[in-house]
Design a protein around this motif. Structure first.
Motif, short mmCIF file in Angstrom:
data_model
loop_
_atom_site.label_atom_id
_atom_site.label_comp_id
_atom_site.label_asym_id
_atom_site.label_seq_id
_atom_site.Cartn_x
_atom_site.Cartn_y
_atom_site.Cartn_z
N PRO A 114 9.06 -0.54 10.28
CA PRO A 114 9.12 -1.36 9.16
C PRO A 114 7.71 -1.45 8.54
O PRO A 114 7.67 -1.78 7.29
CB PRO A 114 9.64 -2.64 9.60
N SER A 115 6.72 -1.19 9.16
CA SER A 115 5.25 -1.24 8.71
C SER A 115 5.16 0.32 8.00
O SER A 115 3.97 0.42 7.19
CB SER A 115 4.42 -1.51 9.61
N GLU A 116 5.89 1.14 8.04
CA GLU A 116 5.45 2.68 7.41
C GLU A 116 5.89 2.35 5.97
O GLU A 116 6.81 1.90 5.36
CB GLU A 116 6.56 3.37 8.20
N PRO A 117 4.88 3.41 5.09
CA PRO A 117 5.17 3.50 4.06
C PRO A 117 6.57 4.27 3.69
O PRO A 117 6.97 5.01 4.48
CB PRO A 117 4.12 4.12 3.43
N VAL A 118 7.36 3.86 2.61
CA VAL A 118 8.53 4.47 2.13
C VAL A 118 8.71 4.76 0.63
O VAL A 118 7.79 3.84 -0.08
CB VAL A 118 9.90 3.57 2.56
N LEU A 211 18.65 5.84 -1.76
CA LEU A 211 18.21 6.59 -0.88
C LEU A 211 16.62 6.27 -0.41
O LEU A 211 15.89 6.19 -1.24
CB LEU A 211 18.08 7.96 -1.34
N ARG A 212 16.68 5.96 0.86
CA ARG A 212 15.19 5.97 1.42
C ARG A 212 14.47 7.08 2.23
O ARG A 212 15.41 7.73 2.96
CB ARG A 212 15.16 4.68 2.49
N PHE A 213 13.29 7.11 1.98
CA PHE A 213 12.65 8.55 2.34
C PHE A 213 11.37 8.16 2.98
O PHE A 213 10.62 7.25 2.53
CB PHE A 213 12.51 9.62 1.30
N ARG A 214 10.98 9.03 3.80
CA ARG A 214 9.54 9.06 4.45
C ARG A 214 8.62 10.31 3.49
O ARG A 214 9.34 11.48 3.45
CB ARG A 214 9.47 9.46 6.02
N CYS A 215 7.64 10.08 3.12
CA CYS A 215 7.02 10.97 2.38
C CYS A 215 6.15 11.92 3.45
O CYS A 215 5.32 11.33 4.20
CB CYS A 215 5.87 10.38 1.36
N LEU A 216 6.48 13.14 3.14
CA LEU A 216 5.83 14.16 4.25
C LEU A 216 4.38 14.75 3.52
O LEU A 216 3.52 15.10 4.17
CB LEU A 216 6.66 15.44 4.51
N GLU A 217 4.66 15.10 2.32
CA GLU A 217 3.47 15.55 1.51
C GLU A 217 3.40 15.29 0.04
O GLU A 217 4.56 14.82 -0.39
CB GLU A 217 3.57 17.18 1.39
N GLY A 227 -3.28 10.81 -4.16
CA GLY A 227 -3.26 9.90 -3.02
C GLY A 227 -2.36 8.86 -3.44
O GLY A 227 -2.78 7.67 -2.75
N ILE A 228 -1.26 8.86 -4.07
CA ILE A 228 -0.67 7.55 -4.60
C ILE A 228 0.01 6.88 -3.45
O ILE A 228 0.04 5.88 -3.05
CB ILE A 228 0.47 8.22 -5.53
N VAL A 229 0.84 7.90 -2.54
CA VAL A 229 1.58 7.38 -1.30
C VAL A 229 0.67 6.75 -0.28
O VAL A 229 -0.23 7.78 0.16
CB VAL A 229 2.43 8.39 -0.83
N PRO A 230 0.81 5.60 0.29
CA PRO A 230 -0.33 5.09 1.24
C PRO A 230 0.13 5.88 2.69
O PRO A 230 1.11 6.54 3.05
CB PRO A 230 0.28 3.70 1.56
N THR A 231 -1.22 6.01 3.34
CA THR A 231 -1.01 6.96 4.56
C THR A 231 -0.41 5.92 5.58
O THR A 231 -0.28 4.74 5.55
CB THR A 231 -2.47 7.24 5.02
N ARG A 232 0.39 6.54 6.82
CA ARG A 232 1.11 5.64 7.69
C ARG A 232 0.13 5.08 8.62
O ARG A 232 -1.01 5.72 9.06
CB ARG A 232 1.82 6.86 8.46
N PRO A 233 0.29 3.89 8.89
CA PRO A 233 -0.86 3.19 9.86
C PRO A 233 -0.88 3.95 10.99
O PRO A 233 0.11 4.31 11.83
CB PRO A 233 -0.19 1.79 10.07
#
Length: 238
Positions: A114-118, A211-217, A227-233
């Protein structure tokens, strides 16, 4: 299946050509589905220069693989135009609702923190008689999303007369679900809940999905931002 979402600011003429692209005639290798749309600012008046600026376009696409996306961006004339903008490469996580164009997706592809950017994409086909109700209930929700501190990028997109979409990047999945559930002391925190209740009463849409996604690149820039998408903690102790 691999997914990508693209944003591009170009000339009005080029934007019109990209929006009218006949994908069925020039189908790139590995492309399952493409949704070209005009990009719009959330929470602004429907008919205004703030909401819609000619030349800003968006593309949501599903691919067989990211190798196919790479080839399209590098070798295809249309792909090279989109390559001048910004895009993210996405791993599918969860689906709510259903749109036939993206049929076959599981309700949930796997667990995530749940703490991961999406990244979230909504896609809907409107019932035309319901457009006035959709605007009435949708614009306050747009403002709620736009003003939420948990999002780092939020915009609307559409392809008249029926297709409407939103694209949002969140600092965490928890921030997104908190917004949806109205877990905030901010004014208007229950707008999303109220709009969903109204939708269940009489649906605005023929089809609708979130739809929910994880950003890979992430590639390129949008309105001067990178660098808009936050980096994963990082995991504790790393």
């Amino acid at each position: 299946m691999a997914f990508s979402f693209h944003l591009l600011e170009t000339s009005t003429l080029t934007a019109v050509r990209l929006l009218l692209q006949r994908w069925s005639r020039t189908q790139p290798v590995g492309l399952h589905r493409a949704e070209p749309m005009a990009a719009m600012e959330l929470g602004t008046p429907i008919v205004s220069t703030r909401r819609f600026r000619p030349g800003r376009v968006a593309l949501f696409a599903a691919w067989e693989s990211f190798d196919d996306l790479d080839a399209w961006l590098a070798e295809d004339a249309v792909g090279r135009r989109w390559a001048k903008g910004w895009h993210v490469r996405l791993e599918f996580l969860r689906r709510w609702g259903h749109v036939a164009a993206f049929d076959g997706l599981l309700a949930q592809a796997g667990d995530h923190d749940p703490s991961e950017p999406v990244v979230a994409v909504t896609l809907a086909r409107l019932k035309l008689p319901q457009v006035p109700r959709f605007i009435r209930w949708g614009r306050p929700v747009e403002a709620q999303v736009r003003d939420d501190p948990g999002q780092v990028l939020a915009l609307a997109a559409g392809a008249p007369p029926r297709t409407v979409s939103t694209f949002t990047v969140w600092r965490s999945a928890q921030a997104m679900t908190d917004m949806v559930a109205g877990r905030s002391d901010a004014p208007g925190a229950h707008r999303h809940i109220e709009a969903m209740q109204e939708r269940r009463r009489v649906d605005f849409h023929r089809e609708f999905t979130t739809l929910r996604f994880r950003c890979l690149e992430e590639h390129g820039s949008w309105q001067g931002r990178t660098g808009i998408v936050p980096t994963r903690p990082s995991p504790p102790g790393s």
